[in-house]
Structure formats: C-alpha cells, structure tokens
Scaffold this motif. Structure first.
Motif, PDB file in Angstrom:
ATOM      1  N   GLY A  27       0.772  -1.186  -0.174  1.00 25.63           N
ATOM      2  CA  GLY A  27       0.064  -0.115  -0.037  1.00 25.63           C
ATOM      3  C   GLY A  27       0.837   1.409   0.020  1.00 25.63           C
ATOM      4  N   GLY A  28       2.251   1.081   0.158  1.00 22.39           N
ATOM      5  CA  GLY A  28       2.859   2.343   0.122  1.00 22.39           C
ATOM      6  C   GLY A  28       2.846   3.086   1.324  1.00 22.39           C
ATOM      7  N   ASN A  29       3.615   4.301   1.444  1.00 19.58           N
ATOM      8  CA  ASN A  29       3.890   4.742   2.731  1.00 19.58           C
ATOM      9  C   ASN A  29       2.468   5.693   2.888  1.00 19.58           C
ATOM     10  OD1 ASN A  29       4.457   7.401   4.057  1.00 19.58           O
ATOM     11  ND2 ASN A  29       6.481   6.648   4.321  1.00 19.58           N
ATOM     12  N   PHE A  30       1.857   5.325   4.270  1.00 19.08           N
ATOM     13  CA  PHE A  30       0.534   6.004   4.610  1.00 19.08           C
ATOM     14  C   PHE A  30       0.683   7.468   4.493  1.00 19.08           C
ATOM     15  CE2 PHE A  30      -1.817   7.904   7.873  1.00 19.08           C
ATOM     16  CZ  PHE A  30      -3.287   7.524   7.595  1.00 19.08           C
ATOM     17  N   CYS A  31       1.706   8.142   4.865  1.00 16.29           N
ATOM     18  CA  CYS A  31       1.809   9.594   4.921  1.00 16.29           C
ATOM     19  C   CYS A  31       1.954  10.214   3.565  1.00 16.29           C
ATOM     20  CB  CYS A  31       3.185   9.904   5.647  1.00 16.29           C
ATOM     21  SG  CYS A  31       3.093   9.733   7.542  1.00 16.29           S
ATOM     22  N   GLU A  32       2.660   9.451   2.595  1.00 19.48           N
ATOM     23  CA  GLU A  32       2.585   9.956   1.205  1.00 19.48           C
ATOM     24  C   GLU A  32       1.375   9.665   0.549  1.00 19.48           C
ATOM     25  OE1 GLU A  32       5.938   7.957  -0.695  1.00 19.48           O
ATOM     26  OE2 GLU A  32       7.273   8.800   0.514  1.00 19.48           O
ATOM     27  N   VAL A  33       0.701   8.635   0.519  1.00 18.20           N
ATOM     28  CA  VAL A  33      -0.570   8.348   0.172  1.00 18.20           C
ATOM     29  C   VAL A  33      -1.562   9.336   0.499  1.00 18.20           C
ATOM     30  CG1 VAL A  33      -2.413   6.733  -0.104  1.00 18.20           C
ATOM     31  CG2 VAL A  33       0.072   5.821  -0.262  1.00 18.20           C
ATOM     32  N   THR A  34      -1.519   9.694   1.782  1.00 24.32           N
ATOM     33  CA  THR A  34      -2.657  10.601   2.404  1.00 24.32           C
ATOM     34  C   THR A  34      -2.091  12.341   2.233  1.00 24.32           C
ATOM     35  OG1 THR A  34      -1.869  10.518   4.800  1.00 24.32           O
ATOM     36  CG2 THR A  34      -3.373   8.963   4.016  1.00 24.32           C
ATOM     37  N   ARG A  35      -0.893  12.379   1.598  1.00 18.67           N
ATOM     38  CA  ARG A  35      -0.434  13.571   1.372  1.00 18.67           C
ATOM     39  C   ARG A  35      -0.137  14.293   2.706  1.00 18.67           C
ATOM     40  NH1 ARG A  35      -4.512  13.340  -2.722  1.00 18.67           N
ATOM     41  NH2 ARG A  35      -3.647  12.623  -4.555  1.00 18.67           N
ATOM     42  N   GLN A  36       0.454  14.044   3.637  1.00 17.52           N
ATOM     43  CA  GLN A  36       0.582  14.167   5.056  1.00 17.52           C
ATOM     44  C   GLN A  36       2.317  14.470   4.828  1.00 17.52           C
ATOM     45  OE1 GLN A  36      -0.757  12.430   8.559  1.00 17.52           O
ATOM     46  NE2 GLN A  36      -2.524  11.570   7.352  1.00 17.52           N
ATOM     47  N   PRO A  37       2.942  15.347   5.772  1.00 17.87           N
ATOM     48  CA  PRO A  37       4.337  15.586   6.109  1.00 17.87           C
ATOM     49  C   PRO A  37       4.835  13.928   6.367  1.00 17.87           C
ATOM     50  CG  PRO A  37       3.237  17.215   7.317  1.00 17.87           C
ATOM     51  CD  PRO A  37       2.200  16.341   6.564  1.00 17.87           C
ATOM     52  N   ASN A  38       5.952  13.511   6.222  1.00 15.16           N
ATOM     53  CA  ASN A  38       6.316  12.032   6.361  1.00 15.16           C
ATOM     54  C   ASN A  38       6.905  11.856   7.675  1.00 15.16           C
ATOM     55  OD1 ASN A  38       6.857   9.613   5.711  1.00 15.16           O
ATOM     56  ND2 ASN A  38       8.979   9.922   4.652  1.00 15.16           N
ATOM     57  N   TRP A  39       6.126  11.967   8.712  1.00 10.54           N
ATOM     58  CA  TRP A  39       6.149  11.598  10.075  1.00 10.54           C
ATOM     59  C   TRP A  39       6.319   9.915  10.063  1.00 10.54           C
ATOM     60  CZ3 TRP A  39       2.449   8.180  11.727  1.00 10.54           C
ATOM     61  CH2 TRP A  39       1.244   8.591  11.045  1.00 10.54           C
ATOM     62  N   CYS A  40       5.842   9.380   9.021  1.00 11.41           N
ATOM     63  CA  CYS A  40       5.736   7.748   9.145  1.00 11.41           C
ATOM     64  C   CYS A  40       7.137   7.238   9.048  1.00 11.41           C
ATOM     65  CB  CYS A  40       4.827   7.334   7.828  1.00 11.41           C
ATOM     66  SG  CYS A  40       3.281   7.879   7.881  1.00 11.41           S
ATOM     67  N   SER A  41       8.125   7.920   8.595  1.00 12.03           N
ATOM     68  CA  SER A  41       9.266   7.222   8.352  1.00 12.03           C
ATOM     69  C   SER A  41      10.384   7.856   9.536  1.00 12.03           C
ATOM     70  CB  SER A  41      10.153   7.554   7.181  1.00 12.03           C
ATOM     71  OG  SER A  41       9.289   7.001   6.065  1.00 12.03           O
ATOM     72  N   SER A  42       9.745   8.832  10.571  1.00 11.47           N
ATOM     73  CA  SER A  42      10.585   9.327  11.470  1.00 11.47           C
ATOM     74  C   SER A  42      10.581   8.572  13.014  1.00 11.47           C
ATOM     75  CB  SER A  42      10.104  10.610  12.042  1.00 11.47           C
ATOM     76  OG  SER A  42       8.685  10.362  12.641  1.00 11.47           O
TER      77      SER A  42
END
Length: 181
Positions: free
Chosen positions: A95-110
């Motif tokens: 499903g790809g990176n949740f943050c990127e798909v929902t157009r949020q800043p990339n806190w998912c990889s932090s």
C-alpha cells in the motif's frame, strides 16, 4: 520535633499539622491516588476492539509510543477531532507509505519516544491514525486490498461504530474484510 512534608495542598502546608494529622492526611491522599489509578485502568478496560474484546495496545517494545494520549492505545479524548482509532502497521510494505498516500508530512519514517522508555527514540511502526485519514488512505491507495496491514486487536470499536453511523461504507467494509468482524 517538627514534621516537614514535601506536599502542600494549596490551603495549608502539611508541616503545620500535628504528626498524627499529617499521617492521616497522607493516607487519604494515597487512597485518592490509588482510586484514580484504578479508575483510569478500569476506563481503559472499557474500550473494546473490533472483536468486542479488550482493546490491545497498538505500539510495543522497540516501537514509537502511539495513541492520541500517548499511552499506546487507539483511544481519544474530547479534544481529539481526528479520532485516532485505527491501528496500522506502517512497517508493512503493502500500500505504499501512509503519509505519502494521504499527502501528509512524512512522520511515518521518523523516530519518536519509545514505548516503555520515552527517553530514547524508536521508529514509527504501528500507529493510531485518524478515522478521516484512514478513509482518505483507502480512497487514494485504490481500495482495501492496496493498503498496509491493519492491527485489528488494537483498532477501537468506536471507529466501526462511527463509520457505520456516518455512511463511510468503504472504511467500514474494509475493517470488516481485514478484521473479519
């Protein structure tokens, strides 16, 4: 011999009380503290997951501490306008990176304070996401079969209830499909 206390109730310093009265006051304070602790633990037990069982923690050892209240559980308070009720395994690759798909800043990889040791940083792994963000994620990713893993034991039943009541059928159906409730 004067008894000195580190507590001050705001009305009068405990050191102005007799030693017997100070001990009684401290005992009452400990009872109230214990009642508050038991009450908060009981309140947490009231939250149910999508299976109708006790809500499990979304985060764990080696993971960043999640939850709107940062207690590891997908629960909220009245000021949580996003209703952070959905636990997603952000480390899963589907499903790809949740943050990127929902157009949020990339806190998912932090990295953020660890569950169990907030003095250290751990990677974001499982995370309680907002109900609206989950619905957007489904839409932008192209459906339920194209998203990251859902940690069903840690998904708050409140999400199911809200999706059902508000007509978010895609989000409701996805939780039913993935969690089999």
């Amino acid at each position: 011999k004067a008894t000195v206390s580190v507590l001050n109730w705001g009305f009068f310093p405990l050191s102005s009380l007799s030693p017997e009265r100070e001990i009684a006051t401290m005992t009452v304070a400990r009872i109230f503290a214990l009642c508050a602790l038991v009450s908060s633990a009981a309140a947490l037990a009231v939250y149910k997951n999508v299976y109708g069982q006790e809500l499990q923690s979304c985060s764990g050892p080696g993971m960043a501490l999640t939850g709107f209240t940062r207690n590891g559980h997908c629960i909220d308070r009245h000021d949580d306008h996003g209703s952070h009720h959905i636990c997603i395994d952000l480390a899963s690759t589907m499903g790809g990176n949740f943050c990127e798909v929902t157009r949020q800043p990339n806190w998912c990889s932090s990295s953020m304070p660890c569950d169990g040791d907030t003095s250290h940083k751990c990677p974001v792994h499982n995370w309680c996401v907002c109900q609206w963000a989950f619905a957007r994620y489904l839409e932008n990713a192209g459906g339920c079969d194209k998203i990251q893993d859902i940690v069903c034991e840690a998904v708050n039943m409140e999400a199911v209830t809200a999706y059902k009541a508000s007509g978010y059928t895609e989000a409701y159906d996805c939780l039913a499909q993935r969690c089999g409730h």
